[in-house]
Design an enzyme around this catalytic site. Sequence first.
Site, PDB file in Angstrom:
ATOM      1  N   ASP A 162       0.835  -1.201   0.000  1.00 45.83           N
ATOM      2  CA  ASP A 162       0.000   0.000   0.000  1.00 45.83           C
ATOM      3  C   ASP A 162       0.870   1.251   0.000  1.00 45.83           C
ATOM      4  O   ASP A 162       0.595   2.220  -0.717  1.00 45.83           O
ATOM      5  CB  ASP A 162      -0.911  -0.037   1.221  1.00 45.83           C
ATOM      6  CG  ASP A 162      -1.746   1.224   1.365  1.00 45.83           C
ATOM      7  OD1 ASP A 162      -2.591   1.479   0.493  1.00 45.83           O
ATOM      8  OD2 ASP A 162      -1.557   1.959   2.345  1.00 45.83           O
ATOM      9  N   GLU A 212      -1.964  -5.068  -3.854  1.00 47.06           N
ATOM     10  CA  GLU A 212      -0.961  -4.343  -3.063  1.00 47.06           C
ATOM     11  C   GLU A 212       0.043  -5.297  -2.450  1.00 47.06           C
ATOM     12  O   GLU A 212       1.241  -4.969  -2.349  1.00 47.06           O
ATOM     13  CB  GLU A 212      -1.668  -3.524  -1.987  1.00 47.06           C
ATOM     14  CG  GLU A 212      -2.452  -2.356  -2.556  1.00 47.06           C
ATOM     15  CD  GLU A 212      -3.269  -1.604  -1.528  1.00 47.06           C
ATOM     16  OE1 GLU A 212      -3.651  -0.454  -1.798  1.00 47.06           O
ATOM     17  OE2 GLU A 212      -3.527  -2.171  -0.438  1.00 47.06           O
TER      18      GLU A 212
END
Length: 225
Positions: free
Chosen positions: A50, A121
């Site tokens: 992320d 992610e």
Amino acid sequence: MADLDKLGETRPWLEAAGFLVQDEALWIEALTHGSTGADRDYQRLEFLGDRVLGLSIAEWLYRQSAGAEGQLAQRLNALVSRQTCARVAREIGLPAHLRLGKQARDDGAADSDNVLCDVMEALLGANFLEAGFEATRGVVHAKWRRAFEGQAGRAKHPKSALQEWAAGNRRKPPEYSVIDRSGPDHAARFTVRVSVANVGEVEATAGSKQEAETAAARLFMERYG
């Protein structure tokens, strides 16, 4: 996949997608959902990925756009959103390679924006550990280019538009409230109500609280704006 301890046909898929695969266990972890009961799942790598995605997109925007901070932030939020991440995941064929428990698969986790975004992610996090930031930034540029060059985040966000509309019409600020949450964590559904005093209220449902608020604001502007 017959052998959960090996990548098998997933390895050439990862390599074709631009990832550097060395430590197979790391990539298995990135693709594994907690519903499998495995000792390690994608959550830690998702946490890392992320941040890698956010920095990659933020730098890209800074170098390619002369927009003000607010405009850059608006585009960043759109480009790293769950919807955009999940769209990229579908485009590269990720759903077929997810490692899910039977219940999660039956519940539709393979097509959940939340799951697909998190695993996308996690893959970026794994690639960062294997190949470093520069190579992973290259993957982001390749996979996010269509969204980057498109309209994602260029229009005013519906919540900002509603806020400005309320102020411009001398109304109290809009109020958002979650009135329902249903479904398992990987396929949760949130229903949000937005209201403006003495004007009206609408409800909208989506896969996250933020998405539901956005949808409600958009619907409110369509109906009352």
